[in-house]
Scaffold this active site. Structure first.
Site, mmCIF file in Angstrom:
data_model
loop_
_atom_site.group_PDB
_atom_site.id
_atom_site.type_symbol
_atom_site.label_atom_id
_atom_site.label_comp_id
_atom_site.label_asym_id
_atom_site.label_seq_id
_atom_site.Cartn_x
_atom_site.Cartn_y
_atom_site.Cartn_z
ATOM 1 N N HIS A 1 -13.094 -11.510 -3.550
ATOM 2 C CA HIS A 1 -13.507 -10.117 -3.710
ATOM 3 C C HIS A 1 -14.769 -10.021 -4.569
ATOM 4 C CE1 HIS A 1 -9.164 -9.559 -2.783
ATOM 5 N NE2 HIS A 1 -9.658 -8.582 -2.048
ATOM 6 N N ARG B 1 0.810 -1.217 0.000
ATOM 7 C CA ARG B 1 0.000 0.000 0.000
ATOM 8 C C ARG B 1 0.843 1.266 0.000
ATOM 9 N NH1 ARG B 1 -3.354 -3.383 -1.829
ATOM 10 N NH2 ARG B 1 -4.835 -4.335 -0.367
ATOM 11 N N ASP C 1 -11.729 -11.161 6.979
ATOM 12 C CA ASP C 1 -11.357 -10.377 5.805
ATOM 13 C C ASP C 1 -12.465 -9.329 5.640
ATOM 14 O OD1 ASP C 1 -10.017 -9.496 3.555
ATOM 15 O OD2 ASP C 1 -9.796 -11.505 2.697
ATOM 16 N N LYS D 1 -2.995 -15.049 7.182
ATOM 17 C CA LYS D 1 -4.208 -15.096 6.378
ATOM 18 C C LYS D 1 -4.003 -16.071 5.213
ATOM 19 C CE LYS D 1 -2.921 -11.018 3.616
ATOM 20 N NZ LYS D 1 -3.204 -9.586 3.348
ATOM 21 N N HIS D 2 -5.062 -16.626 4.609
ATOM 22 C CA HIS D 2 -6.490 -16.420 4.852
ATOM 23 C C HIS D 2 -7.049 -17.757 5.305
ATOM 24 C CE1 HIS D 2 -5.146 -13.666 1.607
ATOM 25 N NE2 HIS D 2 -6.010 -12.775 2.108
#
Length: 379
Positions: free
Chosen positions: A189, A85, A261, A176-177
């Protein structure tokens, strides 16, 4: 503190929220919710980053909203490779597949420490990494080189190195996950994936790295929005008591924090209202609900937690237990964080420094740095 005030404080510890658009300061609704104790932390994405100076101002504001010894979570998905990010001027971090191939786990831990050190000085104290999925499906649209390996043992070994590096730098890692997204053909998603493997396969492959991570003391685990019909034919893993309580808590002995999540992912958001997700999550034993975009949804989730706890003494006990697990984790792993948080004066000398780049450079092929993962929300 009154019983009602305590309940609202406990409910707030069960939420980490995000917000859309770049901000040089914390958005007023989020800042107020942090100050009032109605959320326990914030997650930031690339959409929230304009510059290093702006980002540090934002994280400083977020920390400053919470008084007392326990800081808010300021979280990020900074895995390395195509899922980061914050980029320049930070040190480029290779895809986790490259780390999984390393024979020297001390080298993996050093790369992890570089990553965690640099996000720590930016104000982040929780990183949603390492990825514990096993990369067994070359057609998987969302995992791929985010995973360490197609070999569960290599995944477990590399993840242990990442955990060490994060702990050394003072950042909380989150595996994760769970229970494993590596063999799916769909991206959660966009839709709800289903794994049809039998229990022998699941325990030998998908669940193996999580079992090892629990044994190594991983403090937080994120759920996957996937279905495992052989274990639970009625609920996705995120909302399954059989998977979260039966396997993760009871069989594996996990005593840390279980976080979802993002609940705005279509795998679950197109099937349930936010209130239904809270109801199911409380029953399944979730500790933190992650809601990455919409204020109306995290506010509704907060009020639903409070409402359910007021109606049902058993739910009230679950909320109190989850809030205490979250506070315990903050006390134990974030006690070193300065209150109030301030970025170090030599910040720009730490980010992307030559020492850090020398540590990560051997893991890159031809000096290439992967691009942004388009499947990640808010990238």
């Amino acid at each position: 503190m009154s019983d009602e005030a305590q309940l609202r404080a406990d409910a707030g510890q069960m939420l980490i929220v995000g917000f859309d658009g770049p901000h040089t300061r914390a958005p007023e609704p989020v800042a107020q919710a942090l100050e009032d104790g109605e959320v326990g932390g914030v997650i930031l994405f690339r959409r929230n980053v304009e510059s290093i100076e702006q980002l540090v101002s934002l994280t400083t504001d977020l920390h400053a909203q919470v008084e007392g010894d326990l800081p808010p979570w300021v979280a990020v998905d900074q895995e390395g490779g195509r899922v980061v990010r914050v980029r320049e001027p930070l040190t480029p971090i290779p895809p986790m597949r490259a780390l999984g191939q390393a024979a020297d786990q001390r080298a993996v831990a050093r790369v992890s420490e570089v990553l965690a050190t640099e996000i720590s000085v930016l104000g982040f104290n929780l990183n949603f990494a390492p990825v514990l999925d096993v990369d067994t499906n070359p057609d998987n649209p969302v995992i791929g080189d985010r995973a360490f390996s197609s070999d569960p043992e290599r995944v477990a070994r590399a993840a242990a190195g990442v955990m060490v590096g994060h702990h050394t730098a003072g950042v909380v890692p989150c595996g994760k996950h769970f229970p494993g997204h590596g063999d799916t053909l769909q991206d959660s998603h966009h839709t709800l994936p289903r794994l049809m493997h039998d229990e022998k396969r699941l325990r030998g492959v998908e669940l193996f790295p999580f079992m090892r991570a629990v044994g190594a003391g991983i403090p937080m685990i994120m759920t996957a929005h996937i279905e495992l019909p052989v274990i639970d034919a009625f609920a996705p893993a995120t909302f399954s008591p059989r998977i979260l309580q039966g396997i993760l808590r009871e069989e594996m002995g996990f005593e840390g924090v279980i976080i979802t999540d993002c609940l705005e992912m279509k795998a679950v958001s197109e099937r349930y209202t936010i209130e239904e997700m809270v109801d199911l999550g409380l029953d399944a034993g979730l500790d933190i609900f992650l809601i990455c975009h919409t204020e109306a949804k995290w506010r509704a989730a907060f009020e639903r937690i409070v409402e359910k706890a007021q109606e049902d003494p058993e739910i009230r006990q679950k909320v109190a237990a989850s809030a205490e697990r979250v506070r315990k984790l903050k006390r134990e792993l974030l006690g070193h964080w300065p209150r109030p948080y301030q970025a170090p004066a030599d910040l720009m000398e730490i980010l992307g420094c030559e020492e850090h780049r020398q540590i990560t450079a051997p893991f890159f092929e031809d000096g290439a740095v992967a691009g942004v993962d388009p499947t990640e929300p808010g990238a």
